[in-house]
Enzyme design. Structure first.
Site, PDB file in Angstrom:
ATOM      1  N   SER A   1       0.682  -1.337   0.151  1.00  0.00           N
ATOM      2  CA  SER A   1       0.120  -0.140  -0.071  1.00  0.00           C
ATOM      3  C   SER A   1       0.948   1.298   0.038  1.00  0.00           C
ATOM      4  O   SER A   1       2.034   1.167   0.327  1.00  0.00           O
ATOM      5  CB  SER A   1      -0.840   0.064   1.223  1.00  0.00           C
TER       6      SER A   1
ATOM      7  N   TYR B   1      -2.455   0.102   9.983  1.00  0.00           N
ATOM      8  CA  TYR B   1      -2.606  -0.683   8.577  1.00  0.00           C
ATOM      9  C   TYR B   1      -1.290  -0.496   7.846  1.00  0.00           C
ATOM     10  O   TYR B   1      -0.897  -1.487   7.397  1.00  0.00           O
ATOM     11  CB  TYR B   1      -3.815   0.190   7.791  1.00  0.00           C
TER      12      TYR B   1
END
Length: 376
Positions: free
Chosen positions: A169, A194
Site C-alpha cells: 500500500s 494498517y
C-alpha cells in the site's frame, strides 16, 4: 523492459480476496484473457462492508466461466476441476484452510489481495489487522515455502509456486516528506497500524524470498477507485451521504492530495507483474516492489467537485443539488497523510506500462454504475 518468464495460459492461479474490489476485477480479466487458465478464489466474505456487493462480484465472475459442476452458495462452483473459476470461502488466517487449498489446488502463481483494509478502521479494530494482514500473510508465505517440498528435479508435474504477487500500500510511505514517493525511499515511519502491517508484509516476503527462494513482488497500490468499489472509500462514502442529503466531511480542510488510480489500471499492472517473476537482485534475492499509482495527485476539493458533477450528469443527484450546503471542512484525521504521489518510473521501465485513466473518466464510470446498481 523485462522479458516475460511465466505464460499464464493454462496456469493454476490462486487469488485471495477474490470477492474484493481488486480481486474480482482481476479474476474476470484473467478469465477473459488467458486460455485454459484455472483460478481458485479465496475470500472470507466478512461484513466489513456490504456483503451484497461481494456476492454480486462473484456472480459477475460466474457469468464469464463455464461450470461443469453445481454452483454453490455464491453462484460459483466450489469443487476443483468443475470450473475455470472455483471459490473457497475461508480466512487466510486459518492455517489449516490455507494448507488445504494449496494441497488440493497446487497453485503455480499466487496473488495475495486478502487483507483488512482501511487506515481509520485500524485505529478502531486493530485485532482484525493483525489477524488478516500479519498472520494471514504468514500462512500464505508458509504455504508457498512448502509448495517446493518433495519436488523431483527430473519429473515433477508440480514444481511449486513460480511467483507470489501481493498487495502492499501507499500507506507505507507514512510521514515521508519527499514526493513523489519512490520505492527507493526509506519507509520506516508508518502513521497507522494498517501501514505498519503492509510494511511488515514486504519485510516478511523479503525474508522468505531470501531463505526459501520464493520469487515475490509487492505492489504498493495508490487510492484505488471505480465501479463496484469499497463503500468505505471516500468517493463511495461521499456519494452515499450526498444521496441521503447528509453532510460530507472533507479532512484537513480540503488541503490533501491523493493519487487516485482506476481499478482497471491496477488490474493491468497486476497482470503485467504476474507474468514476470523477479530475477535475483544484487543480494541474490528474487524480490521486487513497485508503486502502482496514477502519477497525478488531485486536491480533495477538486476531486469532490468532479465527483458531484458526474453524479449530477448520471442522474444520481438532481441538477439543482446544493453541494456547498452539504460539505464541511474539518481537521486532519489521525493516521491520514497530506499527500500521496506515486513515482512509477520502475513500472514503466520494466513493463512499458503506467496507469493513465483520467479522474473524470473514472468517476463517470463509477457514477453510471452507482445509478444502475442502486436504481435511484
Amino acid at each position: 523492459m523485462l522479458d516475460k518468464n511465466i505464460d499464464l495460459n493454462g496456469k493454476r492461479v490462486l487469488v485471495t480476496g477474490a470477492a474484493g474490489f481488486i480481486g474480482a476485477n482481476l479474476c474476470m480479466e484473467l478469465v477473459k484473457r488467458y486460455k485454459d487458465i484455472r483460478i481458485l478464489g479465496i475470500d472470507n466474505m466478512n461484513d466489513y462492508y456490504d456483503v451484497g456487493i461481494k456476492k454480486d462480484r462473484l456472480k459477475a465472475i460466474a457469468e464469464l466461466v463455464k461450470n461443469n459442476g453445481q454452483a454453490g452458495e455464491y453462484g460459483v462452483c466450489e469443487t476443483i476441476g468443475s470450473s475455470d473459476f472455483v471459490f473457497y470461502k475461508g480466512s487466510i488466517a486459518d492455517k489449516s484452510f490455507v494448507d488445504k487449498a494449496f494441497a488440493e489446488f497446487k497453485p503455480e502463481v499466487v496473488v495475495n489481495l486478502a487483507a483488512q483494509a482501511g487506515v481509520r478502521y485500524s485505529i478502531e479494530n486493530p485485532d482484525a489487522y493483525i489477524e488478516s494482514n500479519i498472520i494471514g500473510f504468514y500462512n500464505i508465505l508458509e504455504a508457498c515455502r512448502h509448495s517446493y517440498d518433495g519436488i523431483d528435479a527430473d519429473n515433477a508435474d508440480y514444481r511449486g509456486v513460480e511467483h507470489l504477487v501481493y498487495a502492499s500500500s501507499s500507506s507505507v510511505y507514512g510521514s515521508n516528506k519527499k514526493i513523489p514517493y519512490s520505492t527507493d525511499d526509506k519507509v520506516d515511519n508508518p502513521v497507522s497500524l494498517y501501514a505498519a502491517t503492509k510494511k511488515s508484509n514486504e519485510l516478511l516476503a523479503h525474508s522468505y524470498s531470501k531463505l526459501y527462494g520464493i520469487p515475490s513482488t509487492g505492489l504498493r497500490f495508490f487510492t484505488v477507485y471505480g465501479p463496484a468499489g469499497r463503500p468505505d472509500m471516500a468517493y463511495f462514502g461521499f456519494t452515499n451521504k450526498l444521496v441521503k442529503g447528509e453532510t460530507i466531511k472533507i479532512f484537513n480542510y480540503g488541503n490533501c492530495k491523493r493519487d487516485f488510480t482506476f481499478v482497471t489500471d491496477i488490474v493491468e499492472g497486476v497482470i503485467n507483474v504476474m507474468g514476470t517473476a523477479p530475477s535475483e537482485n544484487e543480494n541474490g534475492v528474487r524480490y521486487k516492489v513497485y508503486n502502482i499509482g496514477n502519477n497525478d495527485p488531485v486536491n480533495l476539493l477538486d476531486f469532490v467537485d468532479i465527483l458531484q458533477q458526474e453524479l449530477i450528469s448520471a442522474g444520481v443527484l438532481p441538477q439543482d443539488y446544493d453541494f456547498e450546503a452539504h460539505k464541511e471542512l474539518v481537521p486532519m484525521q489521525p493516521g491520514d497523510v497530506e499527500v500521496t504521489y506515486a513515482d512509477v518510473t520502475p513500472l514503466q521501465e520494466d513493463f512499458g506500462f503506467k496507469p493513465s485513466t483520467p479522474l473524470r473518466e473514472g468517476l463517470r464510470s463509477f457514477a453510471k454504475w452507482y445509478k444502475q446498481y442502486y436504481n435511484n
